[in-house]
Structures are given as C-alpha cells and as structure tokens.
Design a protein around this motif. Structure first.
Motif, short mmCIF file in Angstrom:
data_model
loop_
_atom_site.label_atom_id
_atom_site.label_comp_id
_atom_site.label_asym_id
_atom_site.label_seq_id
_atom_site.Cartn_x
_atom_site.Cartn_y
_atom_site.Cartn_z
N SER A 98 0.94 -1.16 -0.13
CA SER A 98 -0.03 -0.11 -0.15
C SER A 98 0.77 1.09 0.09
O SER A 98 0.34 2.23 -0.79
N LEU A 99 2.10 1.21 0.65
CA LEU A 99 2.79 2.43 0.71
C LEU A 99 3.81 2.50 -0.07
O LEU A 99 4.43 3.47 -0.10
N ASN A 100 4.12 1.43 -1.00
CA ASN A 100 5.24 1.36 -1.71
C ASN A 100 5.16 2.90 -2.84
O ASN A 100 6.20 3.19 -3.04
N GLY A 101 4.02 2.84 -3.36
CA GLY A 101 4.04 4.15 -4.23
C GLY A 101 4.35 5.33 -3.68
O GLY A 101 5.13 6.27 -4.35
N LEU A 102 3.92 5.55 -2.47
CA LEU A 102 4.05 6.83 -1.87
C LEU A 102 5.73 7.12 -1.41
O LEU A 102 6.11 7.79 -1.82
N ASN A 103 6.27 5.76 -0.90
CA ASN A 103 7.66 5.96 -0.68
C ASN A 103 8.45 6.16 -2.02
O ASN A 103 9.43 7.00 -1.96
N GLN A 104 8.07 5.52 -2.93
CA GLN A 104 8.77 5.69 -4.31
C GLN A 104 8.84 7.31 -4.74
O GLN A 104 9.74 7.83 -5.22
N ARG A 105 7.57 7.77 -4.51
CA ARG A 105 7.35 8.91 -4.90
C ARG A 105 8.17 10.03 -3.97
O ARG A 105 8.62 11.28 -4.57
N ILE A 106 8.26 9.94 -2.73
CA ILE A 106 9.11 10.46 -1.92
C ILE A 106 10.51 10.51 -2.26
O ILE A 106 11.33 11.42 -2.25
N LEU A 107 11.03 9.47 -2.50
CA LEU A 107 12.64 9.03 -3.05
C LEU A 107 12.93 9.88 -4.32
O LEU A 107 13.79 10.39 -4.14
N GLU A 108 11.80 9.76 -5.17
CA GLU A 108 12.05 10.57 -6.28
C GLU A 108 11.88 11.98 -6.39
O GLU A 108 11.68 12.74 -7.59
N ASN A 109 11.57 12.49 -5.23
CA ASN A 109 11.28 13.77 -5.22
C ASN A 109 10.11 14.40 -6.09
O ASN A 109 10.19 15.49 -6.62
N ASN A 110 9.03 13.58 -6.18
CA ASN A 110 8.03 13.80 -7.19
C ASN A 110 7.07 14.83 -6.41
O ASN A 110 7.38 15.32 -5.43
N GLU A 111 6.27 15.51 -7.50
CA GLU A 111 5.57 16.53 -6.70
C GLU A 111 4.37 16.22 -5.99
O GLU A 111 3.44 16.51 -5.78
N ILE A 112 4.55 15.25 -5.14
CA ILE A 112 3.53 14.67 -4.28
C ILE A 112 3.89 15.38 -2.67
O ILE A 112 5.01 15.24 -2.39
N SER A 113 2.86 15.62 -2.11
CA SER A 113 2.87 16.54 -0.76
C SER A 113 2.33 15.26 0.17
O SER A 113 1.14 15.11 0.44
N ILE A 114 3.06 14.74 1.05
CA ILE A 114 2.82 13.83 1.84
C ILE A 114 1.86 14.54 2.91
O ILE A 114 1.01 13.87 3.60
N ASP A 115 2.36 15.79 3.33
CA ASP A 115 1.54 16.56 4.03
C ASP A 115 -0.02 16.59 3.71
O ASP A 115 -1.07 16.51 4.52
N ASP A 116 -0.30 16.91 2.47
CA ASP A 116 -1.91 16.71 1.93
C ASP A 116 -2.26 15.62 2.01
O ASP A 116 -3.41 15.39 2.36
#
Length: 190
Positions: A98-116
C-alpha cells in the motif's frame, strides 16, 4: 441506546497525531517513540505503543524510505503514523504494498505532498468517526430488537455477545474490502 453512548465515551476514538504535533526538525528514534507513546498510550498501562524493534522492522521491511544519520524526518513520522493505523487490520506485506508508491514518490522527489495526503487521511478519519458513532448506535438498536423476547438473567450477556459479533463482523467486512484494494494495487503494478 444508553450503553452504546457510554461505550463511545469510554473508547478514545479521537487519538491521532496531527500535522502540527510533528516537529519540522528531524527526530531520533527515542523521540519518535515518545511522540507515539504520548498520543496513543493507554492510561495506567506499561505497554509500549511503539518500540525500537517495531521501527527497525518497518525499516527492514522497507515500509519506510531509508533513514539518514539515524534521524527521522517529518515524512518518516507521517509514514510511521499511517503504518500504526494500518497494522491493526493489514499484514506487514499488505502495508508495504500500500505504501510502496508513496515511498517511491518521496524518494524520487515527485510533486507529491505527503502533508496533503496525511491531511486528507486525518479529515477522512474525522468523517469515519462520525459515521462509526452512527453505525454503533444502529447496531445497538438492531441487537435490542433481536433480544426483545429474552426475559432472563442472561439477556445482558447475550446482548454484549451479539454486539461483539456484530462489531467483529463489520470489522472483517471492511478488512476484506481493504485487502481487495491492496490486491488490486499489486495486480496493477505487475
């Protein structure tokens, strides 16, 4: 039902780590553990909510992106909070998926806001809490109707037993739905 209202009051339903509870500076493991213990520890209990072993196991299982210099960022703490909430219903492997995609996006400095994402999680948590209270009331009413004809000293026991089975049944239904979504995520990744 009066007993359901008492039950709702007795269980701490609004325990959660808010974004403003998480410092903007990196924390050592002991500080992370203290943060979780302060929020989730049961009164008069020596039971630890979070331990070093648990956090190390999360890191080894790759539920978290790598920790640097033994310090945990705000993003790590948010992920640990999500893990804490998920572990009551999902396996470690399902949480990882479930969290794999979120971890990957964080590592890749994707335009994802984990705070949001975490803010949305907290908002949905509030909505679910209100729905939960209503559903608990409805379950209490349903059980009361089922046991109307019982007129002996075992009525209270039977009422509690039927409430327990009803609550566990609902929990299992939600768990099965969550597991199905995890399987869909896995299939999509293949």
């Amino acid at each position: 039902m009066k007993k359901i209202n008492e039950l709702i009051e007795q269980i701490d339903l609004d325990k959660k780590i808010l974004l403003e509870d998480i410092p903007n500076l990196d924390l050592y493991m002991d500080q992370v553990i203290q943060l979780f213990d302060n929020k989730f520890a049961k009164p008069n209990s020596n039971e630890k909510v979070m331990t070093k072993t648990m956090i190390n196991n999360y890191a080894k299982a790759k539920l978290l992106f790598p920790i640097k210099n033994k310090k945990y960022t705000k993003n790590h703490i948010i992920l640990i909070s999500l893990i804490y909430h998920l572990k009551g219903a999902l396996s470690i492997n399902d949480i990882k998926e479930s969290l794999n995609g979120l971890n990957q996006r964080i590592l890749e400095n994707n335009e994802i806001s984990i705070d949001d994402i975490y803010s949305s999680f907290l908002h949905l948590n509030e909505l679910d809490l209100e729905k939960f209270k209503t559903e608990l009331q409805q379950s209490g009413e349903n059980v009361s109707k089922e046991i109307e004809q019982i007129d002996d000293e075992s009525k209270e026991y039977i009422e509690k037993l039927l409430l327990i089975t009803s609550f566990v049944n609902m929990s299992n239904l939600y768990k099965n739905a969550a597991e199905k979504l995890v399987m869909d995520m896995i299939e999509k990744q293949k």
